[in-house]
Design a protein around this motif. Sequence first.
Motif, PDB file in Angstrom:
ATOM      1  N   LYS A  81       0.820  -1.333   0.102  1.00  0.00           N
ATOM      2  CA  LYS A  81      -0.055   0.050   0.073  1.00  0.00           C
ATOM      3  C   LYS A  81       0.906   1.405  -0.075  1.00  0.00           C
TER       4      LYS A  81
ATOM      5  N   ASN B  41       1.179   2.908  -3.608  1.00  0.00           N
ATOM      6  CA  ASN B  41       0.259   3.807  -3.549  1.00  0.00           C
ATOM      7  C   ASN B  41      -1.092   3.513  -4.219  1.00  0.00           C
TER       8      ASN B  41
ATOM      9  N   ASP C 179      -5.077   0.687  -4.364  1.00  0.00           N
ATOM     10  CA  ASP C 179      -5.867   0.011  -3.563  1.00  0.00           C
ATOM     11  C   ASP C 179      -5.321  -1.372  -3.368  1.00  0.00           C
TER      12      ASP C 179
ATOM     13  N   THR D 225      -6.405  -4.880  -1.632  1.00  0.00           N
ATOM     14  CA  THR D 225      -7.486  -5.891  -1.077  1.00  0.00           C
ATOM     15  C   THR D 225      -6.773  -7.364  -0.475  1.00  0.00           C
TER      16      THR D 225
ATOM     17  N   GLN E 253      -9.452  -4.656  13.385  1.00  0.00           N
ATOM     18  CA  GLN E 253     -10.205  -3.497  12.614  1.00  0.00           C
ATOM     19  C   GLN E 253      -9.680  -2.254  12.628  1.00  0.00           C
TER      20      GLN E 253
ATOM     21  N   GLN F 210      -8.583  -0.071   9.087  1.00  0.00           N
ATOM     22  CA  GLN F 210      -9.034   1.300   9.110  1.00  0.00           C
ATOM     23  C   GLN F 210      -7.960   2.159   8.875  1.00  0.00           C
ATOM     24  N   HIS F 211      -6.949   2.065   9.724  1.00  0.00           N
ATOM     25  CA  HIS F 211      -5.932   3.274   9.604  1.00  0.00           C
ATOM     26  C   HIS F 211      -5.042   3.009   8.419  1.00  0.00           C
TER      27      HIS F 211
ATOM     28  N   GLU G 243      -6.403   1.982   5.441  1.00  0.00           N
ATOM     29  CA  GLU G 243      -7.159   1.848   4.651  1.00  0.00           C
ATOM     30  C   GLU G 243      -7.019   0.687   3.535  1.00  0.00           C
ATOM     31  N   LEU G 244      -7.244  -0.636   4.303  1.00  0.00           N
ATOM     32  CA  LEU G 244      -7.165  -1.677   3.424  1.00  0.00           C
ATOM     33  C   LEU G 244      -8.654  -2.431   3.357  1.00  0.00           C
ATOM     34  N   ASN G 245      -8.949  -3.069   2.143  1.00  0.00           N
ATOM     35  CA  ASN G 245     -10.012  -3.794   1.986  1.00  0.00           C
ATOM     36  C   ASN G 245      -9.693  -5.187   2.474  1.00  0.00           C
TER      37      ASN G 245
END
Length: 230
Positions: free
Chosen positions: A68, A72, A74, A76, A86, A90-91, A93-95
């Motif tokens: 990531k 830079n 997306d 998953t 979790q 969230q921190h 920004e992962l799927n």
Amino acid sequence: MDWLVVLNEVQDSMEPFAKQHYKTAYRIEEIYYWYHVAKWIIEDSQNADINNILDVGCGHGTLSVFSKMLYNCDVTCIDAINYMSQEMVQHFELNYELMDIEVNMDKIYHPKHYDRIIFTEVIEHLYFNPVPTMEKLHEILKDDGKLFLSTPDSVEWGYLNGFYSHVGQMPNPGDIDKPDFSTIDQHIYQYSRGELERVIQESGFYINKFSYCKIGNRARHLNYELIKKI
């Protein structure tokens, strides 16, 4: 760019969000598994325009976060066991999805969708013949996309015979019901280089890079950068 410095920075950034096993054990061990894969990823990130990555069997998420930050893009992440908090998802920004790649691929199945796939320390956990799963990964990888793979080398780790004595005994997905592995994490079959490269060839990939990952006295792993044949 010193990729080991980058990796250490990633690991440091994960510490506040990671589960205890990562902090006390896995962080120290993981580089012994995919040392060369991490190096290839950072080299690749300097020359490629990448939109999305799939990390199959992401575990504690080091290579997900590493990718990531480098690409830079997306990312998953999927795994059958919930290793990541979790807060961490969230921190960074992962799927993140919990699923068994052998039986639930339809949840993420998008033909020619992913630029890169990470498949490290997973194939030894597959209960079924690995070729159908590898073929599905081939299908969802974009043309000329890369798949990064690592796994223990049975020559040094030893052959397992608790489930199968050779790859030919492994059933295909759908032939039989899969046992419930939701609460355990064990190696089903460990591959020699020759066995694994036959699987790679049958699945439609060709080997772009290979290296033994051998650091100190630890049993070695097999590291590959594969490219999708078109």
